[in-house]
Design an enzyme around this catalytic site. Structure first.
Site, PDB file in Angstrom:
ATOM      1  N   ARG A 161       0.994  -0.656  -0.121  1.00  0.00           N
ATOM      2  CA  ARG A 161       0.044   0.019   0.048  1.00  0.00           C
ATOM      3  C   ARG A 161       0.869   1.154   0.419  1.00  0.00           C
ATOM      4  O   ARG A 161       2.241   1.135   0.593  1.00  0.00           O
ATOM      5  CB  ARG A 161      -0.810  -0.342   1.313  1.00  0.00           C
ATOM      6  CG  ARG A 161      -1.924  -0.635   1.374  1.00  0.00           C
ATOM      7  CD  ARG A 161      -2.631  -1.163   2.579  1.00  0.00           C
ATOM      8  NE  ARG A 161      -3.637  -2.210   3.061  1.00  0.00           N
ATOM      9  CZ  ARG A 161      -3.603  -3.134   3.512  1.00  0.00           C
ATOM     10  NH1 ARG A 161      -2.172  -3.639   4.021  1.00  0.00           N
ATOM     11  NH2 ARG A 161      -4.476  -4.425   3.268  1.00  0.00           N
ATOM     12  N   LYS A 184      -2.360  -3.002   7.406  1.00  0.00           N
ATOM     13  CA  LYS A 184      -4.040  -2.507   8.327  1.00  0.00           C
ATOM     14  C   LYS A 184      -4.260  -2.952  10.028  1.00  0.00           C
ATOM     15  O   LYS A 184      -3.393  -4.268  10.010  1.00  0.00           O
ATOM     16  CB  LYS A 184      -4.956  -2.687   7.887  1.00  0.00           C
ATOM     17  CG  LYS A 184      -5.454  -1.487   6.283  1.00  0.00           C
ATOM     18  CD  LYS A 184      -6.524  -2.008   5.408  1.00  0.00           C
ATOM     19  CE  LYS A 184      -6.396  -0.433   4.949  1.00  0.00           C
ATOM     20  NZ  LYS A 184      -8.119  -0.642   3.773  1.00  0.00           N
ATOM     21  N   HIS A 252      -2.873   2.650  -6.152  1.00  0.00           N
ATOM     22  CA  HIS A 252      -3.396   1.696  -5.474  1.00  0.00           C
ATOM     23  C   HIS A 252      -3.571   0.584  -6.431  1.00  0.00           C
ATOM     24  O   HIS A 252      -3.664  -0.646  -6.675  1.00  0.00           O
ATOM     25  CB  HIS A 252      -4.213   2.302  -4.541  1.00  0.00           C
ATOM     26  CG  HIS A 252      -5.089   1.074  -3.622  1.00  0.00           C
ATOM     27  ND1 HIS A 252      -4.562   1.039  -3.034  1.00  0.00           N
ATOM     28  CD2 HIS A 252      -6.141   0.069  -2.989  1.00  0.00           C
ATOM     29  CE1 HIS A 252      -4.904  -0.484  -1.917  1.00  0.00           C
ATOM     30  NE2 HIS A 252      -5.667  -0.361  -2.077  1.00  0.00           N
ATOM     31  N   ARG A 255      -0.393  -1.637  -6.983  1.00  0.00           N
ATOM     32  CA  ARG A 255      -1.366  -3.206  -6.009  1.00  0.00           C
ATOM     33  C   ARG A 255      -2.234  -4.180  -5.848  1.00  0.00           C
ATOM     34  O   ARG A 255      -1.615  -5.791  -6.155  1.00  0.00           O
ATOM     35  CB  ARG A 255      -1.427  -2.481  -4.403  1.00  0.00           C
ATOM     36  CG  ARG A 255      -1.684  -3.806  -2.949  1.00  0.00           C
ATOM     37  CD  ARG A 255      -1.890  -3.031  -1.862  1.00  0.00           C
ATOM     38  NE  ARG A 255      -2.371  -3.211  -1.710  1.00  0.00           N
ATOM     39  CZ  ARG A 255      -2.734  -4.548  -0.048  1.00  0.00           C
ATOM     40  NH1 ARG A 255      -0.978  -4.717  -0.237  1.00  0.00           N
ATOM     41  NH2 ARG A 255      -2.759  -4.868   0.630  1.00  0.00           N
ATOM     42  N   HIS A 278      -4.233 -10.297   3.756  1.00  0.00           N
ATOM     43  CA  HIS A 278      -5.680 -10.185   3.460  1.00  0.00           C
ATOM     44  C   HIS A 278      -6.048 -10.693   4.914  1.00  0.00           C
ATOM     45  O   HIS A 278      -5.631 -11.378   4.826  1.00  0.00           O
ATOM     46  CB  HIS A 278      -5.947 -10.358   2.564  1.00  0.00           C
ATOM     47  CG  HIS A 278      -6.438  -8.795   1.502  1.00  0.00           C
ATOM     48  ND1 HIS A 278      -6.242  -9.039   0.236  1.00  0.00           N
ATOM     49  CD2 HIS A 278      -5.842  -8.001   1.441  1.00  0.00           C
ATOM     50  CE1 HIS A 278      -6.430  -8.253  -0.713  1.00  0.00           C
ATOM     51  NE2 HIS A 278      -6.485  -7.026   0.231  1.00  0.00           N
ATOM     52  N   TYR A 287      -9.734  -8.846  -5.098  1.00  0.00           N
ATOM     53  CA  TYR A 287      -8.943  -7.856  -5.044  1.00  0.00           C
ATOM     54  C   TYR A 287      -7.745  -7.742  -6.286  1.00  0.00           C
ATOM     55  O   TYR A 287      -7.767  -7.080  -7.029  1.00  0.00           O
ATOM     56  CB  TYR A 287      -8.025  -8.168  -3.992  1.00  0.00           C
ATOM     57  CG  TYR A 287      -7.246  -6.710  -3.692  1.00  0.00           C
ATOM     58  CD1 TYR A 287      -7.631  -6.146  -2.742  1.00  0.00           C
ATOM     59  CD2 TYR A 287      -6.381  -6.355  -4.777  1.00  0.00           C
ATOM     60  CE1 TYR A 287      -6.831  -5.089  -2.448  1.00  0.00           C
ATOM     61  CE2 TYR A 287      -5.316  -5.317  -4.098  1.00  0.00           C
ATOM     62  CZ  TYR A 287      -5.517  -4.748  -3.126  1.00  0.00           C
ATOM     63  OH  TYR A 287      -4.787  -3.557  -2.174  1.00  0.00           O
TER      64      TYR A 287
END
Length: 311
Positions: A161, A184, A252, A255, A278, A287
């Site tokens: 990211r 995250k 993004h 990615r 993830h 994704y």
């Protein structure tokens, strides 16, 4: 809109403190929770004629929830944002119900609106390569050109990211064969670093005019401060204009492209899940914009029954 009662305000702050302590929620997440739940509680206070305290939550009915959701949509909230707000409201309500023995059935049984799934749009492999070689052309100075190239190479070559790339420090340079990335929710993952990414960062560190101390940001802005992600977004916008790429070709998207191209080349879906950080395989599936045929290939190669094994 009414102010919420002191009792509810105190309860909300206690719940937010619990989210921070138990789930290590980020400040941005906590701010969003506070905003969403506060708006809900204020709406319900208005809707019920200014009732105070926590007990009125148990008296909320399905029609009240529909009225709140209609109000939120009318002020421009998207289905996705409303679903997020409802999730926060349910989390808070569930917490306070356990503490005070309430049964707020209508709140907890409310269904979130369906949001259209917006699949990411990866760019073609040749276009990604063109981005890596062209982004330098948008910079005014050689070291800035090297910096922008290094950042986009990390996005596409390592699946980072933009916030993760810009969180690297001087201690990370020169790059090793792997990077330990905190993504995250504070989740850590190990990401392999391609030689091209190491070389791009080496070229940048050789040219940058600022001292890169171990504890300082690796990527610097023109005046020496930490690089703002908007600078890379702007460089990407100029690059896609030069290359004639669509507006969806964002940092993004690089990615997304990393993941999609890996899978197309035969990469394992679960391995790509780990590389991206993830929590859910279904997130990785969406994704990577995997089509049904490719998913069946992965399934048939990996599933015991599909390949004839009884184990």
């Amino acid at each position: 809109m009414s102010l919420i009662s002191p009792a509810l305000s105190d309860a909300l702050e206690s719940w937010l403190a619990a989210q921070k302590a138990l789930k290590d929620a980020s400040q941005n997440t906590l701010d969003a929770y506070r905003r969403d739940v506060s708006r809900f509680l204020a709406f319900m206070a208005d809707h019920s004629g200014g009732a105070h305290g926590t007990a009125p939550l148990a008296r909320v009915e399905t029609r009240d929830m529909r009225a709140w959701m209609a109000h939120e949509r009318a002020r421009g909230l998207s289905a996705r944002s409303l679903a997020r707000a409802l999730s926060a409201v349910k989390g808070f309500t569930r917490w306070i119900a356990r503490r005070e023995g309430l049964e707020p059935t209508a709140i907890l049984s409310t269904r979130a609106p369906r949001a259209k799934t917006r699949l990411p749009r990866p760019i073609a492999p040749e276009a990604a390569r063109d981005v890596l070689t062209t982004v330098a052309e948008t910079a005014r100075e050689d070291w800035i050109a090297a910096r922008d190239t290094a950042v986009v190479t990390l996005l596409y070559g390592c699946g980072l990211r933009i916030s993760e790339a810009l969180s690297l420090t001087g201690a990370d340079a020169p790059l090793a064969e792997t990077l330990r990335i905190t993504g995250k929710g504070g989740k850590e993952r190990i990401v392999p670093v391609l030689p091209a990414a190491r070389e791009a960062v080496d070229r940048y560190t050789a040219l940058v005019p600022y001292d890169i101390a171990p504890a300082s940001p690796l990527f610097r802005g023109a005046r020496g401060g930490k690089l703002n992600p908007k600078i890379i977004q702007n460089a990407m916008a100029q690059t896609r204009a030069l290359l004639g790429l669509p507006a969806t070709a964002t940092p993004h998207a690089l990615r997304h492209s990393f993941a999609t191209h890996l899978l197309s080349a035969g990469g394992d879906l679960r391995a790509i899940q780990e590389l991206l950080g993830h929590a859910s395989l279904s997130t990785t599936q969406a994704y990577t914009a995997v089509d049904t045929a490719r998913l069946m290939e992965v399934y048939e190669a990996a599933h015991p029954r599909a390949n004839g094994s009884s184990g």
